[in-house]
Design a protein around this motif. Structure first.
Motif, PDB file in Angstrom:
ATOM      1  N   ASP A  41      41.425  50.142  46.005  1.00  0.00           N
ATOM      2  CA  ASP A  41      42.244  50.468  47.173  1.00  0.00           C
ATOM      3  C   ASP A  41      41.419  50.540  48.453  1.00  0.00           C
ATOM      4  OD1 ASP A  41      44.429  50.673  45.490  1.00  0.00           O
ATOM      5  OD2 ASP A  41      44.206  52.840  45.216  1.00  0.00           O
ATOM      6  N   PHE A  42      40.143  50.889  48.317  1.00  0.00           N
ATOM      7  CA  PHE A  42      39.273  51.045  49.478  1.00  0.00           C
ATOM      8  C   PHE A  42      38.347  49.848  49.689  1.00  0.00           C
ATOM      9  CE2 PHE A  42      40.139  55.204  47.568  1.00  0.00           C
ATOM     10  CZ  PHE A  42      40.705  55.875  48.644  1.00  0.00           C
ATOM     11  N   ASN A  43      38.336  48.921  48.727  1.00  0.00           N
ATOM     12  CA  ASN A  43      37.354  47.843  48.771  1.00  0.00           C
ATOM     13  C   ASN A  43      37.973  46.500  48.395  1.00  0.00           C
ATOM     14  OD1 ASN A  43      34.627  49.457  49.083  1.00  0.00           O
ATOM     15  ND2 ASN A  43      35.827  50.550  47.549  1.00  0.00           N
ATOM     16  N   GLU A  47      35.455  41.941  51.110  1.00  0.00           N
ATOM     17  CA  GLU A  47      34.350  42.722  51.651  1.00  0.00           C
ATOM     18  C   GLU A  47      33.182  42.872  50.671  1.00  0.00           C
ATOM     19  OE1 GLU A  47      35.902  46.414  53.048  1.00  0.00           O
ATOM     20  OE2 GLU A  47      37.046  45.508  54.691  1.00  0.00           O
ATOM     21  N   ILE A  48      33.290  42.244  49.497  1.00  0.00           N
ATOM     22  CA  ILE A  48      32.201  42.302  48.528  1.00  0.00           C
ATOM     23  C   ILE A  48      31.105  41.327  48.953  1.00  0.00           C
ATOM     24  CG2 ILE A  48      31.563  42.052  46.101  1.00  0.00           C
ATOM     25  CD1 ILE A  48      33.521  44.342  46.696  1.00  0.00           C
ATOM     26  N   PRO A  49      29.843  41.748  49.017  1.00  0.00           N
ATOM     27  CA  PRO A  49      28.749  40.866  49.437  1.00  0.00           C
ATOM     28  C   PRO A  49      28.626  39.608  48.588  1.00  0.00           C
ATOM     29  CG  PRO A  49      28.020  43.142  49.441  1.00  0.00           C
ATOM     30  CD  PRO A  49      29.382  43.130  48.787  1.00  0.00           C
ATOM     31  N   SER A  93      21.800  49.627  50.191  1.00  0.00           N
ATOM     32  CA  SER A  93      23.084  48.938  50.306  1.00  0.00           C
ATOM     33  C   SER A  93      23.390  48.283  48.964  1.00  0.00           C
ATOM     34  CB  SER A  93      23.013  47.871  51.400  1.00  0.00           C
ATOM     35  OG  SER A  93      22.164  46.809  50.994  1.00  0.00           O
ATOM     36  N   SER A  94      24.652  47.952  48.727  1.00  0.00           N
ATOM     37  CA  SER A  94      25.031  47.384  47.430  1.00  0.00           C
ATOM     38  C   SER A  94      24.322  46.058  47.166  1.00  0.00           C
ATOM     39  CB  SER A  94      26.545  47.200  47.358  1.00  0.00           C
ATOM     40  OG  SER A  94      27.001  46.301  48.355  1.00  0.00           O
ATOM     41  N   LYS A 229      31.704  48.535  52.194  1.00  0.00           N
ATOM     42  CA  LYS A 229      31.284  47.876  53.432  1.00  0.00           C
ATOM     43  C   LYS A 229      30.739  48.877  54.442  1.00  0.00           C
ATOM     44  CE  LYS A 229      32.935  44.730  57.058  1.00  0.00           C
ATOM     45  NZ  LYS A 229      34.113  43.939  57.556  1.00  0.00           N
ATOM     46  N   THR A 230      31.395  50.031  54.550  1.00  0.00           N
ATOM     47  CA  THR A 230      30.950  51.064  55.485  1.00  0.00           C
ATOM     48  C   THR A 230      29.583  51.593  55.111  1.00  0.00           C
ATOM     49  OG1 THR A 230      33.220  51.745  55.966  1.00  0.00           O
ATOM     50  CG2 THR A 230      31.477  53.341  56.434  1.00  0.00           C
ATOM     51  N   TYR A 231      29.393  51.936  53.834  1.00  0.00           N
ATOM     52  CA  TYR A 231      28.099  52.461  53.402  1.00  0.00           C
ATOM     53  C   TYR A 231      26.999  51.422  53.537  1.00  0.00           C
ATOM     54  CZ  TYR A 231      29.354  57.130  51.963  1.00  0.00           C
ATOM     55  OH  TYR A 231      29.717  58.454  51.982  1.00  0.00           O
ATOM     56  N   ASP A 232      27.300  50.170  53.206  1.00  0.00           N
ATOM     57  CA  ASP A 232      26.313  49.100  53.366  1.00  0.00           C
ATOM     58  C   ASP A 232      25.856  49.005  54.817  1.00  0.00           C
ATOM     59  OD1 ASP A 232      26.444  48.492  50.713  1.00  0.00           O
ATOM     60  OD2 ASP A 232      27.412  46.546  50.953  1.00  0.00           O
TER      61      ASP A 232
END
Length: 272
Positions: A41-43, A47-49, A93-94, A229-232
């Motif tokens: 729901d949040f990702n 937005e996945i690298p 980051s991820s 995405k935000t944390y990255d």
């Protein structure tokens, strides 16, 4: 130089900093409330690298084979246990986390959970992330542990998976893997719970599994509101700062993830 390294370590890993952050992020929620939440729901997949897609192509080289959700998850778990050399906690980051875990040596349970989250999203699998807060005084199991849960469309249920230990949980004589809530309900009812290794050639420490999962010293909590995405973005932009300060900044900005403790595990319903 030695003093500088010690100060840097304390700012990054001091137990007091983790305790303060844990208190600030912890809330109570109900089973019903948690059932409605999932990491997807949040990702969104957009937005996945890119690196996760490249790795995913190596995990599933023959995309013509149709796999169900459990088969996909087992394939990911087996690949992770056979291709990732464990090591220090990364806090990156991820994308950088995955890069280090696949090319060098690094990654603890929370890093495994992060990677599994993103690979699940790519493969159209609903996923959740959980943690344990240990209240044991034993140094061997103090701290905590991270693990996941995914939704099987075929079984129409959530299933607990620990990719760091590469295991599922079952009630004795049942072939259906347990969800997180099913596991704790089974333990409450004093049913015999067993775990099975997903990768036949890999055997995790049974005593460690029992201490973490089947002990009253481990308190489960659900992790939500994590925007990859935000944390990255913030971890990369402020990589010159100790990680604690970056997390603190996200908390002040209202962009931090949250730890939800399950109210039913702590409170008995009062009889009317």
């Amino acid at each position: 130089m030695a003093v500088f390294k010690k100060i840097k370590y304390l700012l990054k890993r001091h137990p007091l900093l983790y305790k303060v952050r844990f208190i600030l992020l912890s809330k109570f929620a109900t089973k019903d409330g948690i059932n409605k939440l999932c990491h997807n729901d949040f990702n969104p997949i957009s937005e996945i690298p890119k690196l996760f897609f490249e790795i995913n192509d190596t995990i599933f080289p023959n995309n013509k084979i149709v796999l169900n959700d459990i088969e996909k998850v087992e394939t990911i778990a087996v690949w992770m246990i056979n291709n990732i050399k464990r090591g220090r906690g990364l806090g990156m980051s991820s994308e950088d986390t995955l890069k280090i875990m696949t090319t060098e040596k690094g990654g603890v349970c929370s890093d495994f959970a992060l990677v599994f989250n993103n690979l699940s999203i790519i493969n159209d699998i609903k996923v959740k992330e959980w943690g344990f807060k240990s209240i044991s005084k034993s140094k061997e199991i103090s701290g905590g542990h991270s693990f996941n849960e995914f939704y099987s469309k075929e079984l129409d249920k959530w299933i607990l998976i620990d990719t760091y230990k590469c295991i599922f949980f079952f009630v004795h004589n049942s072939a259906i893997p347990l969800s997180v809530f099913e596991l704790f309900d089974a333990l409450k009812e004093q049913q015999k719970v067993i775990f099975k290794n997903i990768e036949p050639t890999y055997f995790t420490d049974a005593k460690r599994v029992e201490d973490v999962y089947l002990s009253s010293k481990s308190i489960p909590f659900f992790i939500t509101n994590y925007h990859n995405k935000t944390y990255d973005y913030y971890i990369k932009k402020f990589d010159f700062l100790p990680l604690f300060f970056t997390h603190g900044m996200l908390y002040i900005l209202g962009k931090s993830y949250k730890f939800l403790f399950v109210r039913e595990f702590y409170f008995k319903t009062e009889s009317v």
